[in-house]
Design a protein around this motif. Structure first.
Motif, PDB file in Angstrom:
ATOM      1  N   LEU A   1       1.441  14.798  16.442  1.00 58.04           N
ATOM      2  CA  LEU A   1       1.008  13.408  16.358  1.00 58.04           C
ATOM      3  C   LEU A   1       2.196  12.454  16.380  1.00 58.04           C
ATOM      4  CD1 LEU A   1      -1.783  13.754  13.637  1.00 58.04           C
ATOM      5  CD2 LEU A   1      -2.088  13.507  16.102  1.00 58.04           C
ATOM      6  N   VAL A   2       3.283  12.845  15.720  1.00 56.69           N
ATOM      7  CA  VAL A   2       4.487  12.016  15.714  1.00 56.69           C
ATOM      8  C   VAL A   2       5.013  11.836  17.141  1.00 56.69           C
ATOM      9  CG1 VAL A   2       6.920  11.970  15.033  1.00 56.69           C
ATOM     10  CG2 VAL A   2       5.160  12.565  13.357  1.00 56.69           C
ATOM     11  N   GLY A   3       5.078  12.940  17.893  1.00 56.35           N
ATOM     12  CA  GLY A   3       5.568  12.863  19.263  1.00 56.35           C
ATOM     13  C   GLY A   3       4.676  12.019  20.154  1.00 56.35           C
ATOM     14  N   CYS A   4       3.366  12.210  20.036  1.00 51.82           N
ATOM     15  CA  CYS A   4       2.440  11.435  20.877  1.00 51.82           C
ATOM     16  C   CYS A   4       2.487   9.950  20.524  1.00 51.82           C
ATOM     17  CB  CYS A   4       1.015  11.976  20.710  1.00 51.82           C
ATOM     18  SG  CYS A   4       0.761  13.604  21.447  1.00 51.82           S
ATOM     19  N   ALA A   5       2.640   9.645  19.237  1.00 52.61           N
ATOM     20  CA  ALA A   5       2.738   8.244  18.833  1.00 52.61           C
ATOM     21  C   ALA A   5       3.989   7.601  19.424  1.00 52.61           C
ATOM     22  CB  ALA A   5       2.748   8.140  17.310  1.00 52.61           C
ATOM     23  N   LYS A   6       5.095   8.342  19.436  1.00 53.95           N
ATOM     24  CA  LYS A   6       6.320   7.806  20.043  1.00 53.95           C
ATOM     25  C   LYS A   6       6.134   7.616  21.551  1.00 53.95           C
ATOM     26  CE  LYS A   6      10.559   6.445  20.324  1.00 53.95           C
ATOM     27  NZ  LYS A   6      11.715   7.238  19.910  1.00 53.95           N
TER      28      LYS A   6
ATOM     29  N   LEU B   1       7.476  13.666  22.562  1.00 49.50           N
ATOM     30  CA  LEU B   1       7.932  14.777  21.733  1.00 49.50           C
ATOM     31  C   LEU B   1       9.431  15.031  21.868  1.00 49.50           C
ATOM     32  CD1 LEU B   1       4.948  17.229  22.277  1.00 49.50           C
ATOM     33  CD2 LEU B   1       5.729  16.421  20.058  1.00 49.50           C
ATOM     34  N   VAL B   2       9.987  14.820  23.060  1.00 53.33           N
ATOM     35  CA  VAL B   2      11.407  15.129  23.268  1.00 53.33           C
ATOM     36  C   VAL B   2      12.294  13.885  23.209  1.00 53.33           C
ATOM     37  CG1 VAL B   2      10.835  17.134  24.678  1.00 53.33           C
ATOM     38  CG2 VAL B   2      11.226  14.936  25.802  1.00 53.33           C
ATOM     39  N   SER B   3      11.739  12.741  22.856  1.00 51.20           N
ATOM     40  CA  SER B   3      12.517  11.504  22.837  1.00 51.20           C
ATOM     41  C   SER B   3      13.384  11.416  21.588  1.00 51.20           C
ATOM     42  CB  SER B   3      11.578  10.295  22.897  1.00 51.20           C
ATOM     43  OG  SER B   3      10.775  10.250  21.725  1.00 51.20           O
ATOM     44  N   GLY B   4      14.350  10.528  21.640  1.00 46.85           N
ATOM     45  CA  GLY B   4      15.199  10.285  20.488  1.00 46.85           C
ATOM     46  C   GLY B   4      16.325  11.289  20.374  1.00 46.85           C
ATOM     47  N   SER B   5      16.830  11.452  19.177  1.00 43.83           N
ATOM     48  CA  SER B   5      17.936  12.363  18.919  1.00 43.83           C
ATOM     49  C   SER B   5      17.738  12.987  17.558  1.00 43.83           C
ATOM     50  CB  SER B   5      19.273  11.599  18.947  1.00 43.83           C
ATOM     51  OG  SER B   5      19.348  10.723  17.826  1.00 43.83           O
ATOM     52  N   LYS B   6      18.702  13.761  17.123  1.00 36.13           N
ATOM     53  CA  LYS B   6      18.591  14.402  15.814  1.00 36.13           C
ATOM     54  C   LYS B   6      18.615  13.388  14.677  1.00 36.13           C
ATOM     55  CE  LYS B   6      23.573  15.314  15.242  1.00 36.13           C
ATOM     56  NZ  LYS B   6      24.581  16.380  15.033  1.00 36.13           N
ATOM     57  N   TRP B   7      18.970  12.144  14.978  1.00 35.77           N
ATOM     58  CA  TRP B   7      19.053  11.114  13.948  1.00 35.77           C
ATOM     59  C   TRP B   7      17.729  10.380  13.729  1.00 35.77           C
ATOM     60  CZ3 TRP B   7      23.260  11.614  11.186  1.00 35.77           C
ATOM     61  CH2 TRP B   7      24.387  12.167  11.778  1.00 35.77           C
ATOM     62  N   GLY B   8      16.719  10.639  14.559  1.00 40.38           N
ATOM     63  CA  GLY B   8      15.480   9.896  14.349  1.00 40.38           C
ATOM     64  C   GLY B   8      14.360  10.328  15.256  1.00 40.38           C
TER      65      GLY B   8
END
Length: 511
Positions: free
Chosen positions: A364-369, A104-111
């Motif tokens: 779901l998006v966060g868990c998938a990542k 859920l907290v991975s990535g950045s504001k760009w993706g």
């Protein structure tokens, strides 16, 4: 989302004791598989290099993997290293029980993931305000009245337009906003949420996969492969026409059945949310200057977004801000003209309610990542399970006959897209391996690019790791499990046709 109702003979509803597991449970199961792979497959890494290529006269650079640089990570004893994931990790590490939060907290504001999640919440809130004005409901009534008897035209027209958007400028996330408006229209016309997903997001991915000019997939992949950028357009244009036509016919076939018998819908139980919305009738509906201004605000925002994406390459942060501006302006218009007796507090509450609708899909998006993080992430230079899988797949394809190699490139790209759904990201990871591999097995690099784009684009139709798909399903109130039960036929059809396209391209020397 099931409200407890059990429509008779509805394929989208439970008809026996067994029920399709919730999407979150399915993702949890995939996470368990990813955990097991870390104990079976050693970690490996690549070195990277910078390549230069030209798109429409503009020189671009991209960092890609060096296909000859793969090596397994070794421990202090010189043995291959396994990045075994434990049950829990402290200090910000990724253990099995950490994967939902870390995803859920991975990535950045760009993706993905945090940027996509915030994008979903902002866009949901903005359209919550627009819907609160009542303008969209009234507009739907008037549109239906004006087009009475020609409702079937909505499907081919919208599918073609969204497919064209996917082909020309990589439309995907933008489809979520349109789905919010189109969903109640489709239900009002006698169709369902599944039909809405098909004519919006799925159409963009059909166009994306068969594109002849997409800057985020075709241009990048051809540049990396050393193929003249945007070459081979004639064949790809023919494929775009063909796949778009197939998508239209499949959607119309399904929609016709739903219109004849609504209980045949795979989203019949979740469409209840839209069916229960009071729409009123045309005779008693209002339309004034305030409604005109709200509608113009929505149209202007759509034009603004498309212009920003095409001309200025705007992405998630800018698009989210554009839609927030739309919600703010629509809210102020609603308060000033007293649309549905709106107050400033109503603007705030409708923004929160609209954002809340997106929360299940955002989780779901966060868990998938998080699954990708369990496998070590998508960095080519870091020792990960995913890099080892990528290298092994390349070695396997290299030992096959020519035609089979071309087909297995398509199969591999389709499977790999589950882990890396970004078109340009997947190109950067896979094409440096697939391009020289194509030379070795007698497949042209143009065919290798074609296998990449078809495999990358079409599987976005069904993989739960695709953030725009989950967001579109969320706003259309379609459970991923119900969607998978419907979409597997279409996905199989696309894969068979893509296989014919790739094998045919190889046999005819597409270069």
């Amino acid at each position: 989302m099931n409200d407890g109702s059990t429509p008779q003979a509805a394929p989208g509803a439970a008809s026996s004791r067994w029920q399709m597991p919730d999407t979150l449970i399915l993702i949890f199961g995939v996470a368990l598989l990813a955990l097991a792979l870390t104990y079976i497959i050693p970690a490996g890494s690549f070195q990277t290099e910078e390549i230069h290529y030209t798109v429409e006269g503009v020189e671009k650079t991209r960092t890609v993997v060096d296909p000859d640089s793969f090596q397994y990570a070794l421990d202090e004893n010189g043995e291959v290293l396994y990045n075994k994931v434990g049950l829990f990790e402290g200090g910000g590490g990724v253990g099995f029980l950490n994967f939902p939060f870390e995803g859920l907290v991975s990535g950045s504001k760009w993706g993905s993931a945090i940027g996509v999640i915030m994008f979903m919440l902002v866009i949901g809130g903005a359209f919550g305000v627009v819907m609160r004005t009542g303008t969209i409901d009234t507009g739907i009534l008037r549109l239906i009245d004006k087009t009475r008897g020609n409702e079937a035209l909505f499907i081919p027209v919208m599918f073609t337009l969204f497919s064209l958007g996917g082909a020309v400028f990589g439309m995907g996330e933008e489809a979520v906003a349109f789905a919010i408006i189109i969903a109640p229209l489709m239900i009002r016309l006698g169709y369902d949420g599944v039909t809405t997903v098909m004519v919006t997001y799925v159409a963009t991915q059909v166009g994306f996969g068969a594109s002849w000019m997409n800057p985020f997939s075709v241009a990048v992949a051809q540049g990396i492969a050393g193929v003249p950028v945007l070459s081979g357009a004639e064949y790809r244009i023919a494929l775009w026409v063909g796949f778009t036509l197939v998508g239209i016919l499949f959607t119309m076939w399904y929609a016709r059945g739903v219109k004849a018998d609504p209980t045949r819908s795979y989203s019949f139980h979740t469409d209840k949310h839209f069916r229960d919305q009071p729409m009123g009738d045309l005779a008693s509906s209002r339309w004034g200057l305030g409604d005109t201004l709200v509608l113009l605000t929505v149209i202007a925002t759509m034009v603004w977004v498309i212009w920003g994406v095409v001309v200025n390459a705007w992405y998630i942060p800018e698009i989210a801000s554009q839609f927030f501006t739309m919600g703010l302006v629509a809210g102020l218009i609603g308060v000033f003209f007293r649309l549905n007796n709106m107050t400033m507090n109503d603007v705030a509450s409708s923004f929160k309610e609209g954002a809340a609708i997106m929360l299940p899909a955002a989780l779901l998006v966060g868990c998938a990542k998080g699954i990708l993080l369990l496998l070590g992430g998508g960095e080519a230079t870091e020792p990960t399970v995913l890099n080892s899988i990528l290298n092994s797949a390349g070695n396997t394809i290299g030992g096959m006959p020519e035609v089979l190699s071309a087909w297995f490139m398509l199969l591999f790209q389709s499977v790999f897209n589950f882990f890396v759904t970004s078109g340009s990201g997947q190109a950067a990871l896979t094409m440096p391996l697939m391009a020289p591999l194509a030379d070795l097995v007698g497949v042209t690099r143009q065919v290798a690019v074609l296998a990449f784009q078809l495999g990358d684009g079409f599987t976005n139709v069904i993989v739960p790791t695709s953030a725009p798909l989950m967001a579109t399903l969320g706003v259309c109130r379609v459970d991923w499990g119900d969607w998978a039960r419907f979409a597997w036929r279409f996905m199989l059809l696309l894969f068979v046709l893509a296989s014919v396209a790739v094998v045919g391209a190889h046999l005819f020397g597409y270069a």
